[in-house]
Design a protein around this motif. Structure first.
Motif, PDB file in Angstrom:
ATOM      1  N   ARG A 504      18.897  49.951  24.814  1.00  0.00           N
ATOM      2  CA  ARG A 504      20.201  50.343  24.279  1.00  0.00           C
ATOM      3  C   ARG A 504      20.996  49.145  23.771  1.00  0.00           C
ATOM      4  NH1 ARG A 504      23.148  52.990  28.969  1.00  0.00           N
ATOM      5  NH2 ARG A 504      24.820  52.961  27.402  1.00  0.00           N
ATOM      6  N   TYR A 505      20.607  47.949  24.166  1.00  0.00           N
ATOM      7  CA  TYR A 505      21.357  46.754  23.768  1.00  0.00           C
ATOM      8  C   TYR A 505      20.739  46.072  22.550  1.00  0.00           C
ATOM      9  CZ  TYR A 505      23.685  47.500  28.185  1.00  0.00           C
ATOM     10  OH  TYR A 505      24.401  48.062  29.212  1.00  0.00           O
ATOM     11  N   PHE A 506      19.721  46.693  21.980  1.00  0.00           N
ATOM     12  CA  PHE A 506      19.107  46.180  20.760  1.00  0.00           C
ATOM     13  C   PHE A 506      19.503  47.069  19.573  1.00  0.00           C
ATOM     14  CE2 PHE A 506      16.260  44.613  24.078  1.00  0.00           C
ATOM     15  CZ  PHE A 506      16.147  43.282  23.726  1.00  0.00           C
ATOM     16  N   THR A 507      19.338  46.518  18.406  1.00  0.00           N
ATOM     17  CA  THR A 507      19.579  47.296  17.193  1.00  0.00           C
ATOM     18  C   THR A 507      18.448  48.312  17.011  1.00  0.00           C
ATOM     19  OG1 THR A 507      18.343  45.778  15.768  1.00  0.00           O
ATOM     20  CG2 THR A 507      20.671  45.271  16.177  1.00  0.00           C
ATOM     21  N   PRO A 508      18.606  49.281  16.111  1.00  0.00           N
ATOM     22  CA  PRO A 508      17.503  50.235  15.867  1.00  0.00           C
ATOM     23  C   PRO A 508      16.201  49.554  15.468  1.00  0.00           C
ATOM     24  CG  PRO A 508      19.546  51.069  14.925  1.00  0.00           C
ATOM     25  CD  PRO A 508      19.843  49.679  15.402  1.00  0.00           C
ATOM     26  N   ARG A 509      16.292  48.344  14.909  1.00  0.00           N
ATOM     27  CA  ARG A 509      15.084  47.622  14.516  1.00  0.00           C
ATOM     28  C   ARG A 509      14.549  46.731  15.650  1.00  0.00           C
ATOM     29  NH1 ARG A 509      16.058  44.714   8.861  1.00  0.00           N
ATOM     30  NH2 ARG A 509      13.864  44.224   9.292  1.00  0.00           N
ATOM     31  N   GLY A 510      15.174  46.816  16.815  1.00  0.00           N
ATOM     32  CA  GLY A 510      14.711  46.042  17.954  1.00  0.00           C
ATOM     33  C   GLY A 510      15.191  44.604  17.969  1.00  0.00           C
ATOM     34  N   GLU A 511      16.301  44.299  17.287  1.00  0.00           N
ATOM     35  CA  GLU A 511      16.821  42.934  17.224  1.00  0.00           C
ATOM     36  C   GLU A 511      17.979  42.770  18.215  1.00  0.00           C
ATOM     37  OE1 GLU A 511      16.109  41.943  12.510  1.00  0.00           O
ATOM     38  OE2 GLU A 511      17.880  43.086  13.109  1.00  0.00           O
ATOM     39  N   TYR A 512      18.130  41.556  18.702  1.00  0.00           N
ATOM     40  CA  TYR A 512      19.243  41.234  19.592  1.00  0.00           C
ATOM     41  C   TYR A 512      20.349  40.654  18.731  1.00  0.00           C
ATOM     42  CZ  TYR A 512      21.795  39.292  23.582  1.00  0.00           C
ATOM     43  OH  TYR A 512      22.765  38.990  24.522  1.00  0.00           O
ATOM     44  N   ALA A 513      21.367  41.446  18.449  1.00  0.00           N
ATOM     45  CA  ALA A 513      22.408  41.043  17.496  1.00  0.00           C
ATOM     46  C   ALA A 513      23.777  41.197  18.133  1.00  0.00           C
ATOM     47  CB  ALA A 513      22.317  41.898  16.229  1.00  0.00           C
ATOM     48  N   VAL A 514      24.699  40.325  17.677  1.00  0.00           N
ATOM     49  CA  VAL A 514      26.093  40.388  18.125  1.00  0.00           C
ATOM     50  C   VAL A 514      27.040  40.584  16.945  1.00  0.00           C
ATOM     51  CG1 VAL A 514      25.676  38.998  20.189  1.00  0.00           C
ATOM     52  CG2 VAL A 514      26.267  37.853  18.039  1.00  0.00           C
ATOM     53  N   ASP A 515      26.515  40.749  15.758  1.00  0.00           N
ATOM     54  CA  ASP A 515      27.364  40.934  14.581  1.00  0.00           C
ATOM     55  C   ASP A 515      27.574  42.425  14.314  1.00  0.00           C
ATOM     56  OD1 ASP A 515      24.861  41.618  13.764  1.00  0.00           O
ATOM     57  OD2 ASP A 515      24.629  39.985  12.316  1.00  0.00           O
ATOM     58  N   ASP A 516      27.723  42.797  13.056  1.00  0.00           N
ATOM     59  CA  ASP A 516      27.943  44.203  12.709  1.00  0.00           C
ATOM     60  C   ASP A 516      26.777  45.102  13.103  1.00  0.00           C
ATOM     61  OD1 ASP A 516      30.461  43.748  11.607  1.00  0.00           O
ATOM     62  OD2 ASP A 516      29.595  43.133   9.680  1.00  0.00           O
ATOM     63  N   ARG A 517      25.593  44.528  13.272  1.00  0.00           N
ATOM     64  CA  ARG A 517      24.425  45.329  13.624  1.00  0.00           C
ATOM     65  C   ARG A 517      24.352  45.635  15.121  1.00  0.00           C
ATOM     66  NH1 ARG A 517      19.899  41.453  12.158  1.00  0.00           N
ATOM     67  NH2 ARG A 517      21.455  40.037  13.045  1.00  0.00           N
ATOM     68  N   ALA A 518      25.203  45.014  15.939  1.00  0.00           N
ATOM     69  CA  ALA A 518      25.145  45.178  17.396  1.00  0.00           C
ATOM     70  C   ALA A 518      25.251  46.647  17.783  1.00  0.00           C
ATOM     71  CB  ALA A 518      26.263  44.381  18.050  1.00  0.00           C
ATOM     72  N   SER A 519      24.501  47.044  18.791  1.00  0.00           N
ATOM     73  CA  SER A 519      24.495  48.428  19.244  1.00  0.00           C
ATOM     74  C   SER A 519      25.817  48.770  19.919  1.00  0.00           C
ATOM     75  CB  SER A 519      23.337  48.668  20.213  1.00  0.00           C
ATOM     76  OG  SER A 519      23.534  47.908  21.398  1.00  0.00           O
ATOM     77  N   GLU A 520      26.058  50.047  20.094  1.00  0.00           N
ATOM     78  CA  GLU A 520      27.303  50.492  20.732  1.00  0.00           C
ATOM     79  C   GLU A 520      27.384  50.000  22.168  1.00  0.00           C
ATOM     80  OE1 GLU A 520      29.740  54.649  21.689  1.00  0.00           O
ATOM     81  OE2 GLU A 520      27.825  54.672  20.603  1.00  0.00           O
ATOM     82  N   ALA A 521      26.266  50.058  22.892  1.00  0.00           N
ATOM     83  CA  ALA A 521      26.275  49.586  24.275  1.00  0.00           C
ATOM     84  C   ALA A 521      26.584  48.100  24.337  1.00  0.00           C
ATOM     85  CB  ALA A 521      24.923  49.872  24.925  1.00  0.00           C
ATOM     86  N   MET A 522      26.097  47.347  23.364  1.00  0.00           N
ATOM     87  CA  MET A 522      26.363  45.910  23.339  1.00  0.00           C
ATOM     88  C   MET A 522      27.838  45.643  23.059  1.00  0.00           C
ATOM     89  SD  MET A 522      24.886  42.967  23.657  1.00  0.00           S
ATOM     90  CE  MET A 522      25.152  41.246  23.273  1.00  0.00           C
ATOM     91  N   ARG A 523      28.400  46.308  22.068  1.00  0.00           N
ATOM     92  CA  ARG A 523      29.795  46.059  21.678  1.00  0.00           C
ATOM     93  C   ARG A 523      30.779  46.498  22.760  1.00  0.00           C
ATOM     94  NH1 ARG A 523      28.071  48.491  16.831  1.00  0.00           N
ATOM     95  NH2 ARG A 523      29.322  50.333  17.390  1.00  0.00           N
ATOM     96  N   ASN A 524      30.421  47.524  23.523  1.00  0.00           N
ATOM     97  CA  ASN A 524      31.334  48.031  24.548  1.00  0.00           C
ATOM     98  C   ASN A 524      31.153  47.356  25.900  1.00  0.00           C
ATOM     99  OD1 ASN A 524      32.665  49.952  22.919  1.00  0.00           O
ATOM    100  ND2 ASN A 524      30.967  51.396  23.169  1.00  0.00           N
ATOM    101  N   SER A 525      30.156  46.516  26.035  1.00  0.00           N
ATOM    102  CA  SER A 525      29.912  45.876  27.332  1.00  0.00           C
ATOM    103  C   SER A 525      31.031  44.896  27.661  1.00  0.00           C
ATOM    104  CB  SER A 525      28.565  45.151  27.325  1.00  0.00           C
ATOM    105  OG  SER A 525      28.582  44.078  26.409  1.00  0.00           O
ATOM    106  N   LEU A 526      31.297  44.750  28.942  1.00  0.00           N
ATOM    107  CA  LEU A 526      32.350  43.842  29.388  1.00  0.00           C
ATOM    108  C   LEU A 526      32.043  42.410  28.971  1.00  0.00           C
ATOM    109  CD1 LEU A 526      34.994  43.850  31.069  1.00  0.00           C
ATOM    110  CD2 LEU A 526      33.591  43.220  33.045  1.00  0.00           C
TER     111      LEU A 526
END
Length: 624
Positions: A504-526
């Motif tokens: 859930r913390y990866f993009t749909p393509r399986g990348e670890y991103a923190v930019d606009d491609r970041a997954s919802e779980a990543m962006r909402n994490s503390l």
């Protein structure tokens, strides 16, 4: 073969080699600094006891072994190395009374000494790691008994008696081991043991171990970085041990083989390999320099007498008379120099090795200065003009905690910084470097990787007052918590697989991103919110770039809004960020925090309790 010059070289090597210096300087000073000395002195006294057959030296080795147990968990290496040495000597048919006296005194007294350490106690006789030493102790008693019987019983009867006795003892011992293991009296092999033989075991079954950078496999350049030319000369020293192959050389060979393998499995075990590399390299270089600096050269008279003793024939005499002046014979005789021992060869070889030794000293000095001389709480970098820049964010943040928080305040951070917070800020932490309970560490990972609705009740339940994160996006510090974040997710997933899933913390393509491609779980994490909160403001309307991950952070997003925590401190270079946990007061203020608390409690308790949770009230006099 082991001459005083070899010992002097070995001492000089280990005194400056980066593989050992890395754990013996300010900031990286750890238990290993004293433990490696204790490991070497234990092995030295063990060899002394083996060569002399002295119970006194066996006792000395046991005392140093007990000290080693109290200093470092790596004592298991000694616990298995010495028995393995004895076992190999028995297989080679070299058993004698010296081995019996040395090992018996070392094992009995060393085991008793190790059991005096509070956290060890009965582990040497109740864990699989100690069974090799115990089994070898039983084996050596059996061999000693057989040797006594050999002298008293006739040959034919002796053969039958020995076979029956050995089979009986083996069956009984194996059955006892199986029964004790299945009954739980003897603990099975730990995950650390399996991770030494299967490099992928820890990542699947013990992510808390795999998350430590020191537990990763060693890259090839690390050997040259920490050992320089010694790693190339090391095999030559092992070769000379095979040439001699006395009892002590067998020990060096066993040590070299196992340490070389283990150092390839884990980076931190380079520390165990370093002493034997220094010893073997010193033996090889000493042998070479002794040979070329002071070769054994027979005189002309000795050559004549040798020729006369052989009664050389006339043909042989004519052949010798017609022989050329230069001949590859390896000796210097009278009027001419021959072979590899002529003066130019000797000067060349000695000169090359002196040059290599000089480079070794320069390399050790440079590595120690550049890589191993900065305390881990003080970072050093170079400016464009070559001047040094000191980054003191850690001490700045810890000093702020000490001066601006209550003495009973609880700080939550990833376990890497627990010791530093406790030692420098004098504040309690939820987990630290000595936390053995995996659930506690997983709880921190769950809070960091969850949204605020889930994280807030966790923080309140554990009386957390402040949350500390490490962020290197502004300065380019790669050892920050965003780079460690996936390990937090994996460890939390091991305890709560229904709530945390790594994909859930990866993009749909399986990348670890923190930019606009970041997954919802990543962006909402503390963790994401705490690291990137107000980060785009630093760039004044320009795209905010994370210099570690080389990704642009969106100007607007979930990191703008924090409901349950508030920023309390950010260090000069934004490496350390501290957030205060909001608390509800008796008058019902901080309604956003209270609402998030209620929502999080309901989510956490939905599966186990249908009763709605009431908001917790902060005690009177709490900080705002």
């Amino acid at each position: 073969m082991a001459t005083p010059s070899a010992g002097l070289l070995a001492a000089a090597f280990i005194g400056i080699v980066p593989g050992y210096i890395s754990r013996s300087v300010a900031g990286s000073y750890d238990n290993e600094a004293i433990a490696i000395f204790l490991l070497m002195i234990t092995f030295f006294t063990w060899i002394k006891a083996l060569k002399t057959g002295s119970a006194f030296w066996g006792t000395v080795a046991a005392l140093f072994y007990g000290w080693m147990v109290a200093a470092w968990g790596g004592y298991v290496f000694i616990t298995n190395m010495v028995p393995l040495h004895v076992f190999v000597l028995i297989l080679m048919g070299r058993y004698n009374n010296r081995i019996y006296v040395a090992y018996s005194s070392w094992y009995v007294l060393g085991t008793v000494a190790s059991m005096q350490v509070p956290f060890v106690e009965f582990l040497p006789i109740r864990t699989s790691e100690g069974m090799a030493a115990l089994g070898t102790f039983g084996l050596i008693q059996l061999v000693a008994f057989v040797e006594i019987v050999r002298r008293l019983v006739p040959g034919k009867q002796f053969q039958f008696l020995v076979r029956a006795f050995v089979v009986f003892v083996f069956v009984v011992s194996f059955a006892a081991l199986v029964v004790l293991t299945f009954s739980g009296w003897i603990a099975p092999w730990t995950g650390r043991f399996y991770s030494l033989w299967d490099t992928g075991y820890a990542k699947v079954h013990m992510p808390i171990i795999a998350s430590v950078s020191e537990h990763q496999p060693t890259a090839w350049p690390a050997y040259f970085f920490d050992l320089q030319m010694l790693i190339f000369i090391f095999p030559a020293g092992v070769f000379w041990c095979f040439r001699e192959l006395r009892d002590e050389h067998v020990f060096v060979i066993i040590y070299a083989v196992f340490a070389a393998y283990f150092s390839g499995v884990m980076v931190r075990l380079m520390l165990v390999l370093t002493p034997v590399v220094c010893v073997c390299a010193a033996m090889a270089i000493s042998k070479l320099l002794d040979t070329y600096m002071d070769p054994v050269l027979p005189t002309e008279d000795e050559d004549d007498s040798h020729a006369k003793s052989k009664k050389a024939s006339k043909k042989a005499a004519n052949k010798a008379a017609n022989a050329p002046a230069f001949e590859f014979t390896g000796v210097l005789s009278g009027k001419s120099t021959n072979g590899i021992f002529n003066w130019d060869s000797r000067v060349a070889v000695i000169g090359v090795f002196l040059f290599l030794l000089t480079l070794f000293v320069h390399h050790c000095t440079y590595v120690t200065q550049s890589a191993y001389s900065s305390p881990s709480v003080v970072l050093a970098s170079r400016n464009q003009d070559g001047s040094q820049n000191i980054i003191d964010d850690f001490r700045e943040a810890y000093y702020w905690l000490r001066q601006n928080t209550e003495k009973d305040a609880v700080v939550m951070s990833w376990w890497d910084y627990g010791y530093q917070i406790a030692g420098m800020a004098d504040r309690a932490t939820l987990v630290d470097n000595n936390t053995w309970n995996n659930t506690h560490i997983a709880t921190v990972g769950l809070a960091m990787s969850s949204n605020e609705d889930i994280a807030y009740p966790i923080l309140r339940r554990h009386d957390v007052d402040y949350v500390l994160v490490i962020f290197g996006g502004l300065l380019g510090y790669s050892g920050d918590d965003i780079n460690k974040f996936l390990w937090m997710v994996r460890i939390a997933q091991g305890e709560w697989p229904d709530q945390i899933q790594e994909p859930r913390y990866f993009t749909p393509r399986g990348e670890y991103a923190v930019d606009d491609r970041a997954s919802e779980a990543m962006r909402n994490s503390l963790m994401y919110k705490m690291c990137y909160h107000r980060f785009p403001e630093l760039y004044g309307g320009h795209p905010a770039t994370d210099r570690v991950r080389q990704q642009r952070i969106p100007e607007h997003g979930t990191h703008e809004h924090l409901e349950t925590i508030e920023e309390a401190f950010t260090s000069e270079n934004w490496i350390v960020r501290i957030y205060a946990v909001k608390k509800e007061d008796p008058f019902g203020r901080s309604l956003k925090a209270a609402g998030a608390f209620e929502r999080g409690q309901k989510l956490l308790a939905a599966a186990s309790s249908p009763q709605p949770k009431q908001p917790q009230q902060q005690r009177q006099g709490g900080r705002k």
